[in-house]
Enzyme design. Structure first.
Site, PDB file in Angstrom:
ATOM      1  N   CYS A  11       0.690  -1.253   0.200  1.00 38.49           N
ATOM      2  CA  CYS A  11       0.036  -0.052   0.009  1.00 38.49           C
ATOM      3  C   CYS A  11       0.914   1.208  -0.013  1.00 38.49           C
ATOM      4  O   CYS A  11       1.971   1.260   0.360  1.00 38.49           O
ATOM      5  CB  CYS A  11      -1.148   0.036   1.263  1.00 38.49           C
ATOM      6  SG  CYS A  11      -1.892  -1.525   1.453  1.00 38.49           S
ATOM      7  N   GLY A  37       0.264   0.023  -5.125  1.00 46.92           N
ATOM      8  CA  GLY A  37      -0.836  -0.550  -5.018  1.00 46.92           C
ATOM      9  C   GLY A  37      -1.880  -0.230  -6.009  1.00 46.92           C
ATOM     10  O   GLY A  37      -2.060   0.995  -6.332  1.00 46.92           O
ATOM     11  N   GLY A 112       1.292  -1.628   5.727  1.00 49.15           N
ATOM     12  CA  GLY A 112       1.993  -2.423   6.478  1.00 49.15           C
ATOM     13  C   GLY A 112       1.030  -3.817   6.682  1.00 49.15           C
ATOM     14  O   GLY A 112       0.262  -4.120   5.944  1.00 49.15           O
ATOM     15  N   CYS A 252      12.365  -2.045   5.932  1.00 47.93           N
ATOM     16  CA  CYS A 252      12.436  -3.178   5.036  1.00 47.93           C
ATOM     17  C   CYS A 252      13.412  -2.947   3.867  1.00 47.93           C
ATOM     18  O   CYS A 252      13.281  -1.957   3.214  1.00 47.93           O
ATOM     19  CB  CYS A 252      10.885  -3.056   4.328  1.00 47.93           C
ATOM     20  SG  CYS A 252      10.597  -4.145   2.902  1.00 47.93           S
ATOM     21  N   TYR A 258      13.113  -2.913  -4.602  1.00 44.28           N
ATOM     22  CA  TYR A 258      12.015  -3.301  -5.514  1.00 44.28           C
ATOM     23  C   TYR A 258      10.971  -2.176  -5.497  1.00 44.28           C
ATOM     24  O   TYR A 258      10.519  -1.622  -6.461  1.00 44.28           O
ATOM     25  CB  TYR A 258      11.717  -4.698  -5.602  1.00 44.28           C
ATOM     26  CG  TYR A 258      10.353  -4.909  -6.427  1.00 44.28           C
ATOM     27  CD1 TYR A 258      10.428  -5.082  -7.866  1.00 44.28           C
ATOM     28  CD2 TYR A 258       9.051  -5.025  -5.752  1.00 44.28           C
ATOM     29  CE1 TYR A 258       9.152  -5.330  -8.677  1.00 44.28           C
ATOM     30  CE2 TYR A 258       7.968  -5.092  -6.546  1.00 44.28           C
ATOM     31  CZ  TYR A 258       8.033  -5.367  -7.931  1.00 44.28           C
ATOM     32  OH  TYR A 258       6.894  -5.258  -8.650  1.00 44.28           O
ATOM     33  N   CYS A 398       7.070 -12.655   3.272  1.00 44.10           N
ATOM     34  CA  CYS A 398       7.073 -11.194   4.405  1.00 44.10           C
ATOM     35  C   CYS A 398       5.752 -11.333   4.914  1.00 44.10           C
ATOM     36  O   CYS A 398       4.631 -11.366   4.673  1.00 44.10           O
ATOM     37  CB  CYS A 398       7.263 -10.137   3.233  1.00 44.10           C
ATOM     38  SG  CYS A 398       7.090  -8.360   4.257  1.00 44.10           S
ATOM     39  N   CYS A 450      15.434  -4.959   8.028  1.00 40.83           N
ATOM     40  CA  CYS A 450      14.805  -6.226   8.097  1.00 40.83           C
ATOM     41  C   CYS A 450      15.278  -6.944   6.583  1.00 40.83           C
ATOM     42  O   CYS A 450      14.953  -6.701   5.532  1.00 40.83           O
ATOM     43  CB  CYS A 450      13.108  -6.197   8.231  1.00 40.83           C
ATOM     44  SG  CYS A 450      12.393  -7.596   7.818  1.00 40.83           S
ATOM     45  N   CYS A 453      13.108 -11.765   4.667  1.00 40.47           N
ATOM     46  CA  CYS A 453      12.742 -12.735   3.431  1.00 40.47           C
ATOM     47  C   CYS A 453      14.006 -13.294   2.852  1.00 40.47           C
ATOM     48  O   CYS A 453      13.871 -14.317   1.893  1.00 40.47           O
ATOM     49  CB  CYS A 453      12.015 -11.821   2.069  1.00 40.47           C
ATOM     50  SG  CYS A 453      13.201 -10.257   1.758  1.00 40.47           S
TER      51      CYS A 453
HETATM   52  P1  AMP Z   1       8.311 -14.648 -10.384  1.00 38.95           P
HETATM   53  O1  AMP Z   1       7.919 -15.067 -11.686  1.00 38.95           O
HETATM   54  O2  AMP Z   1       7.315 -15.194  -9.455  1.00 38.95           O
HETATM   55  O3  AMP Z   1       9.942 -15.202 -10.073  1.00 38.95           O
HETATM   56  O4  AMP Z   1       8.269 -13.190 -10.481  1.00 38.95           O
HETATM   57  C1  AMP Z   1       9.516 -12.341 -10.533  1.00 38.95           C
HETATM   58  C2  AMP Z   1       9.283 -11.042 -10.709  1.00 38.95           C
HETATM   59  O5  AMP Z   1       8.318 -10.409  -9.771  1.00 38.95           O
HETATM   60  C3  AMP Z   1      10.367 -10.306 -10.775  1.00 38.95           C
HETATM   61  O6  AMP Z   1      10.396  -9.566 -12.128  1.00 38.95           O
HETATM   62  C4  AMP Z   1      10.272  -8.848  -9.843  1.00 38.95           C
HETATM   63  O7  AMP Z   1      10.468  -7.650 -10.238  1.00 38.95           O
HETATM   64  C5  AMP Z   1       8.676  -9.253  -9.420  1.00 38.95           C
HETATM   65  N1  AMP Z   1       8.380  -8.985  -8.207  1.00 38.95           N
HETATM   66  C6  AMP Z   1       9.091  -9.202  -7.048  1.00 38.95           C
HETATM   67  N2  AMP Z   1       8.759  -9.309  -6.039  1.00 38.95           N
HETATM   68  C7  AMP Z   1       7.331  -8.694  -6.093  1.00 38.95           C
HETATM   69  C8  AMP Z   1       6.161  -8.058  -5.352  1.00 38.95           C
HETATM   70  N3  AMP Z   1       6.141  -8.465  -3.981  1.00 38.95           N
HETATM   71  N4  AMP Z   1       5.168  -7.732  -6.069  1.00 38.95           N
HETATM   72  C9  AMP Z   1       4.998  -7.762  -7.338  1.00 38.95           C
HETATM   73  N5  AMP Z   1       6.350  -8.109  -8.129  1.00 38.95           N
HETATM   74  C10 AMP Z   1       7.390  -8.485  -7.590  1.00 38.95           C
END
Ligand code: AMP
Length: 477
Positions: A11, A37, A112, A252, A258, A398, A450, A453
């Site tokens: 969020c 979000g 959060g 975090c 990211y 997380c 933190c 993860c």
């Molecule tokens: P995956 O296909 O599940 O391995 O997703 C990897 C991709 O998801 C990467 O390109 C990341 O940039 C993106 N990503 C990582 N963490 C998150 C998150 N919490 N929410 C949305 N996208 C994410």
């Protein structure tokens, strides 16, 4: 219960105090925070007397039309943008949550995750409280109403002492804005100021999850709301108190990896600097013999720039992202391989053909995206694909406000780096070390992070707080 999807959210929050067009500033701020979000958004304003809410599913720019904003006219405002993977993604759970309590009418918006919300909620329900949403945020509202403290700031401080976990939140009453962070400072929350213009009696005070929201509304960054601090802005001016003793700080680190925008300051540090340094560090730790460095856009771009500058290998946009993907699209009846990822990304064949590519992304979660992208780059003619990830393997979910799947679905929790390499089909795969990650995000040792993860070591206990006293006021909620 802790792994319940219901309580997992990402969020962004914004708050405005004393501006003739507070609703518009909140709207613009939310627009800048849209990346935090995309599922629903809401604004509650006050003209000094009456709170006016509007929230809906969808994107900020679609929800808040001129007409909607004209009905929200006020001088104080808070706003929220929400993403939840949950089954329960209904409008009901959209924020801010507006309630009539025994302490007056208030609305609250939260970024959060409260790890003891299920326990508190269960206890309050056995004592007769009736909850209207599935959101953990509603627990705070109940605790405020149940508090034996008489003033809103004291009741809020009392409520915040009883919740455990991550919260950066903003609250509005008819004449005040409240902003608070949990004692460990998991999520960011910055405070800023818009200098008063002609006709205005005072400067406008603003709060936002990230400073990119300040830039759009002409606010100057002043400082972070500190871990454990509650700031109240009202007719008496700005007051600050620490409602809880300091806890070991655990901001975090994934905000830097990211989640936050590179043009933001989070935890007082420029995300751009951290992210570029992540790439430079990655190049030092995991060099590759290659012709070009290609980012997975947008999340891998800044780290890839760092990797390219450190390694001397040219940076190239070998994948182009389509930014205009709606929520629904029509898929051809005959399945197209990797259709989902192709909607978003397309390779630049002329750049990739015959090349040895270092492909940079910020993280591998389930591994499905990387697998498709590697295949896509090979199909576009690349000779070799060396995947580099600008953080360590994600091995644990997380519980503090970033959406991650369960451990079962996290590829790095179940496979070795070599097995992951094989799964995604890369010629080589390397992750940044934990040490390298921390070093890249260090800021004169002011922030400690933190990293649960990546380590599975969580900074909070799952225990709940001491007794929650029921009070006669609960029916007013
Ligand atoms: P995956 O296909 O599940 O391995 O997703 C990897 C991709 O998801 C990467 O390109 C990341 O940039 C993106 N990503 C990582 N963490 C998150 C998150 N919490 N929410 C949305 N996208 C994410």
């Amino acid at each position: 219960m802790l792994s319940s999807d219901k309580f997992r959210e990402e969020c962004g929050v914004i708050a405005i105090y004393a501006h003739p067009e507070a609703e518009k500033l909140a709207y613009l701020g939310l627009h800048a925070l849209q990346h935090r979000g995309q599922e629903s958004a809401g604004i509650v304003t006050s003209d000094g007397m009456t709170l006016r809410p509007h929230k809906a599913m969808g994107l900020v720019a679609d929800i808040f039309t001129e007409e909607v904003l004209s009905q929200l006219h006020g001088t104080l405002a808070i706003g929220h943008t929400r993403y939840s993977t949950a089954g329960d993604s209904a409008l009901l759970n959209a924020q801010p949550i507006l309630v009539q309590s025994n302490k007056g009418r208030v609305a609250l918006a939260h970024n959060g995750n409260l790890v003891n919300a299920p326990d508190i909620r269960a206890r309050l329900e056995t004592q007769g409280s009736i909850f209207q949403t599935n959101s953990d945020t509603e627990v705070i509202v109940h605790l405020i109403a149940l508090s034996k403290e008489h003033t809103l700031p004291e009741a809020m401080a009392d409520a915040l002492r009883r919740v455990e976990g991550a919260f950066s939140l903003v609250m509005i009453s008819p004449d005040r804005i409240f902003a608070a962070r949990d004692p460990r400072g998991f999520r960011p929350l910055a405070m800023g100021r818009v200098p008063r213009q002609e006709g205005q009696k005072q400067d406008t005070i603003v709060f936002a999850s990230e400073t990119c929201a300040f830039d759009l509304i002409g606010a100057m960054y002043e400082r972070e709301v500190k871990p454990g601090e509650l700031v109240v802005v009202g007719p008496e001016g700005i007051t600050s108190r620490f409602y809880a003793p300091a806890a070991p700080q655990s901001s975090c680190i994934f905000e830097h990896v990211y989640f936050s925008r590179p043009d933001s300051l989070v935890f007082g540090r420029a995300v751009q600097e951290s992210r570029e340094e992540l790439g430079r560090q990655l190049a030092r730790e995991a060099p590759a013999e290659a012709d070009i460095v290609v980012p997975v856009p947008d999340s891998g771009v800044t780290a890839a720039m760092g990797y390219a500058s450190e390694s001397g290998i040219p940076f190239r946009f070998g994948l182009i992202r389509n930014h205009y993907i709606g929520r629904t699209f029509i898929e051809p009846r005959q399945t197209v391989r990797d259709f989902g990822v192709k909607l978003k990304l397309n390779p630049v064949r002329s750049l990739l053909e015959g090349k040895r590519v270092v492909l940079i992304d910020d993280s591998i979660v389930r591994g499905t995206t990387s697998r498709k992208i590697v295949r896509m780059i090979r199909n576009a003619g690349a000779r070799e694909v060396h995947m580099r990830i600008s953080c360590p393997p994600t091995i644990s979910p997380c519980f503090y406000g970033v959406d991650t799947p369960s451990k079962r679905e996290l590829i790095a929790a179940n496979k070795s780096v070599e097995e992951i390499r094989d799964f995604i089909g890369a010629d080589s795969l390397a992750y940044l070390s934990l040490q390298g990650l921390k070093k890249a995000c260090e800021d004169g040792a002011q922030t400690s992070y933190c990293t649960a993860c990546y380590t599975g070591s969580y900074p909070t206990n799952w225990v709940d707080v001491e007794d929650i006293q029921p009070a006669a006021v609960r029916d007013n909620l």
